[in-house]
Design a protein around this motif. Structure first.
Motif, short mmCIF file in Angstrom:
data_model
loop_
_atom_site.label_atom_id
_atom_site.label_comp_id
_atom_site.label_asym_id
_atom_site.label_seq_id
_atom_site.Cartn_x
_atom_site.Cartn_y
_atom_site.Cartn_z
N GLY A 163 0.45 -1.24 0.06
CA GLY A 163 -0.40 -0.06 0.26
C GLY A 163 0.73 1.34 0.85
O GLY A 163 0.40 1.98 -0.63
N ASP A 164 1.50 1.17 0.79
CA ASP A 164 2.63 2.41 1.00
C ASP A 164 3.83 2.89 -1.00
O ASP A 164 4.26 3.53 -0.84
N GLY A 165 3.53 1.93 -1.21
CA GLY A 165 3.93 1.80 -2.86
C GLY A 165 6.02 1.65 -2.12
O GLY A 165 6.81 1.62 -3.58
N SER A 166 6.44 0.68 -1.29
CA SER A 166 8.38 0.37 -1.29
C SER A 166 8.13 -0.43 -1.73
O SER A 166 9.67 -1.10 -1.09
N LYS A 167 6.95 -1.38 -1.84
CA LYS A 167 7.67 -3.31 -1.97
C LYS A 167 6.74 -4.26 -2.79
O LYS A 167 5.57 -3.40 -3.22
N ALA A 168 6.74 -4.64 -3.53
CA ALA A 168 6.33 -5.71 -4.18
C ALA A 168 6.50 -6.96 -3.94
O ALA A 168 7.47 -7.27 -4.08
N THR A 169 5.49 -8.27 -4.55
CA THR A 169 5.72 -9.18 -4.52
C THR A 169 4.99 -9.66 -5.86
O THR A 169 4.11 -9.36 -6.01
N PHE A 170 5.96 -10.75 -6.02
CA PHE A 170 6.01 -11.19 -7.11
C PHE A 170 5.86 -12.78 -7.39
O PHE A 170 6.08 -13.22 -6.79
N TYR A 171 4.07 -12.67 -7.94
CA TYR A 171 3.89 -14.66 -7.93
C TYR A 171 4.22 -15.10 -8.97
O TYR A 171 4.07 -14.52 -10.13
N TYR A 172 4.72 -16.70 -9.23
CA TYR A 172 5.10 -17.24 -10.11
C TYR A 172 5.08 -18.44 -10.23
O TYR A 172 4.47 -18.74 -8.82
N THR A 173 4.80 -18.79 -10.79
CA THR A 173 4.76 -20.77 -10.86
C THR A 173 5.36 -21.35 -11.94
O THR A 173 6.36 -20.82 -13.06
N ALA A 174 6.35 -22.09 -11.66
CA ALA A 174 7.53 -22.81 -11.96
C ALA A 174 7.84 -24.59 -11.72
O ALA A 174 6.72 -24.78 -10.29
N GLU A 175 7.86 -25.22 -12.78
CA GLU A 175 7.98 -26.78 -12.41
C GLU A 175 9.07 -26.94 -11.67
O GLU A 175 8.88 -28.32 -11.28
N ASP A 176 10.26 -26.45 -12.06
CA ASP A 176 10.85 -26.92 -10.77
C ASP A 176 11.99 -26.09 -9.90
O ASP A 176 10.88 -24.98 -10.48
N ARG A 177 13.27 -26.07 -9.27
CA ARG A 177 13.20 -25.25 -8.80
C ARG A 177 14.12 -24.55 -9.67
O ARG A 177 14.75 -24.49 -10.71
N LEU A 183 17.93 -12.48 -11.05
CA LEU A 183 16.53 -11.50 -10.73
C LEU A 183 15.98 -9.95 -10.66
O LEU A 183 16.04 -9.93 -10.18
N ILE A 184 15.97 -10.72 -9.15
CA ILE A 184 15.89 -9.82 -8.38
C ILE A 184 16.67 -8.99 -7.86
O ILE A 184 16.66 -7.22 -7.87
N LYS A 185 17.75 -9.05 -7.51
CA LYS A 185 18.96 -7.72 -8.22
C LYS A 185 18.27 -6.92 -9.84
O LYS A 185 18.41 -5.13 -9.30
N ASP A 186 18.17 -7.27 -10.58
CA ASP A 186 18.04 -6.76 -11.40
C ASP A 186 16.65 -6.15 -11.48
O ASP A 186 16.68 -4.92 -12.41
N MET A 187 15.70 -6.54 -11.21
CA MET A 187 14.45 -5.78 -10.58
C MET A 187 14.77 -4.69 -9.73
O MET A 187 13.72 -3.75 -9.70
N ALA A 188 15.33 -5.39 -8.44
CA ALA A 188 15.70 -3.97 -8.09
C ALA A 188 15.94 -3.07 -8.49
O ALA A 188 15.48 -1.32 -7.72
N ARG A 189 16.94 -3.33 -8.98
CA ARG A 189 18.08 -2.05 -9.27
C ARG A 189 17.12 -1.18 -10.87
O ARG A 189 16.85 0.09 -10.84
N GLU A 190 16.14 -2.43 -11.17
CA GLU A 190 15.11 -1.25 -12.51
C GLU A 190 14.43 -0.66 -11.66
O GLU A 190 13.85 0.46 -11.68
N PHE A 191 13.81 -1.03 -10.66
CA PHE A 191 12.03 -0.71 -10.04
C PHE A 191 12.60 -0.24 -8.69
O PHE A 191 11.26 1.40 -8.23
N GLY A 192 13.37 0.35 -8.06
CA GLY A 192 13.75 1.04 -6.79
C GLY A 192 13.20 0.63 -5.65
O GLY A 192 12.73 1.41 -5.11
N ILE A 193 12.85 -0.71 -5.57
CA ILE A 193 11.39 -0.92 -4.34
C ILE A 193 12.49 -2.15 -3.78
O ILE A 193 12.99 -3.17 -5.06
N ARG A 194 11.91 -2.85 -2.74
CA ARG A 194 11.28 -3.91 -2.43
C ARG A 194 11.45 -4.98 -3.11
O ARG A 194 10.16 -4.84 -3.43
N ILE A 195 11.77 -6.06 -2.79
CA ILE A 195 11.86 -7.70 -3.97
C ILE A 195 11.05 -8.61 -3.31
O ILE A 195 12.59 -9.05 -2.43
N GLU A 196 9.33 -9.04 -3.13
CA GLU A 196 9.94 -10.38 -2.22
C GLU A 196 9.17 -11.26 -3.38
O GLU A 196 7.95 -11.12 -4.35
#
Length: 390
Positions: A163-177, A183-196
């Protein structure tokens, strides 16, 4: 499902509140619960339950404690505790019914670990919340491009901003680990927010995104179904369904949850049936089961050397033949029992005209009988004159 702000207008077109499932009265939300205790007053001396249910994006609901005893009702926008910062959601349930829901979902309301409701959301909180929600489609598109550039075998299905715009949760599906540290480093650099990153199953993905099933109705998992039971192909076999993956699979790619709805009725009906692999021994030869009708209690058998000729028998007749075979008294043939069943069917197939003795053309335009008689008289008179003149 539906509220006054989403109802149709005078011209028949939908009004559209454009809240995307966040209407204030919680009438068009997913997995909403009707508060049937709202009109009941608490007994004297009974304190109101201090926990509330708050809904966030899609079907995510969490429970929060109301330590300040704020006057909250369904549809209020509140700022809740988050780690870190705060989140913004909509109150969907208050009062004693919250305790019932928490007990159902096995949430402990007696401990101190339950997060808190800070306050009713101010206009500034709501503006920041809406700005964060508006950025979600673009962020989701960009994050998918980053995942494809890294060659990760995963599908980013949804993005939810805090709600405060400081964090974003990304929901994903995958067959394996999946190793998504880069990817988290690239998204944090791109969006400037905390990534979960949060992995969900394919059924949970369908529940979050919603949609229309092959039955023409909204998906059960996104409207009312909360517990996902395992579904296997045995459920389809018991119900005599064709094992076609395209027809049995839902939008999640897994077997449809509705295959379990009528399974108990089929299992009860199959209790009196013998095993389908059973071979009936007669004096004419061995016979194998080819088809069954569960609710009519019928089975079709054919001799092993005559696979094209099927004989219809009832379950009672089949059980009787099997018992005689166990006693080493095999019947002469299946045709005797099939003939008896055919005679009974002919007796029961007596036709009764429930409509009456009305003609099929009773609604047609009635013919003019008088005109016919008049024309006939004219023809007869003209014939008489011709005969006299001749």
């Amino acid at each position: 499902m539906g509220c006054s702000s989403c109802a149709t207008g005078k011209d028949g077109l939908p009004r559209g509140c454009k809240n995307n499932g966040t209407c204030g009265n919680d009438g068009c939300n997913k997995l909403t619960v009707f508060d049937w205790l709202s009109n009941m007053a608490l007994p004297a001396g009974e304190e109101r339950f201090d926990c509330v249910e708050v809904r966030f994006k899609n079907s995510r609901k969490e429970y929060f404690r109301n330590p300040e005893n704020l006057t909250l009702s369904i549809g209020d926008v509140v700022a809740t505790e988050a780690a870190p910062g705060h989140d913004v959601g909509i109150v969907t349930l208050t009062g004693e019914l919250v305790k019932v829901q928490m007990k159902k979902k096995k949430v402990d309301w007696g401990g101190e670990v339950l997060p808190k409701v800070y306050r009713k959301a101010s206009q500034k909180d709501i503006n920041i919340w809406h700005e964060a929600r508006d950025k979600e489609p673009e962020v989701q598109k960009k994050s998918r491009e980053l995942a494809l550039a890294l060659g990760l075998q995963m599908k980013l299905s949804d993005v939810e901003f805090q709600g405060d715009g400081s964090k974003a949760t990304f929901y994903y599906t995958a067959e394996d680990r999946v190793d998504f540290r880069q990817l988290i480093k690239d998204m944090a650099r791109e969006f400037g927010i905390r990534i979960e990153m949060r992995q969900i199953g394919y059924r949970q993905e369908a529940a979050r995104l919603g949609g229309i099933g092959s039955c023409g109705r909204e998906l059960c998992c996104s409207t009312w179904l909360t517990d996902f039971r395992s579904v296997n192909t045995a459920s389809a076999r018991y119900q005599q369904l064709s094992l076609n993956p395209q027809k049995l699979a839902g939008q999640c790619g897994k077997l449809k949850c509705c295959l379990n709805y009528e399974l108990d009725a089929y299992l009860d009906a199959l209790k009196d049936f013998p095993d389908q692999d059973v071979r009936i021994k007669t004096q004419k030869g061995l016979a194998a089961c080819q088809k069954i009708d569960i609710f009519k209690g019928l089975m079709w058998f054919c001799y092993l050397d005559e696979p094209a000729a099927w004989h219809k028998l009832t379950v009672q007749q089949v059980n009787e033949i099997i018992e005689l075979s166990k006693k080493r008294k095999p019947v002469a043939s299946l045709e005797e029992y099939a003939a008896e069943l055919l005679e009974d069917d002919n007796k029961d197939a007596s036709y009764e005209n429930v409509v009456g003795q009305d003609s099929l053309t009773r609604f047609d335009k009635p013919k003019n009988v008088r005109a016919k008689k008049k024309n006939k008289r004219r023809r007869n008179n003209s014939n008489r004159k011709r005969s006299k003149n001749g």
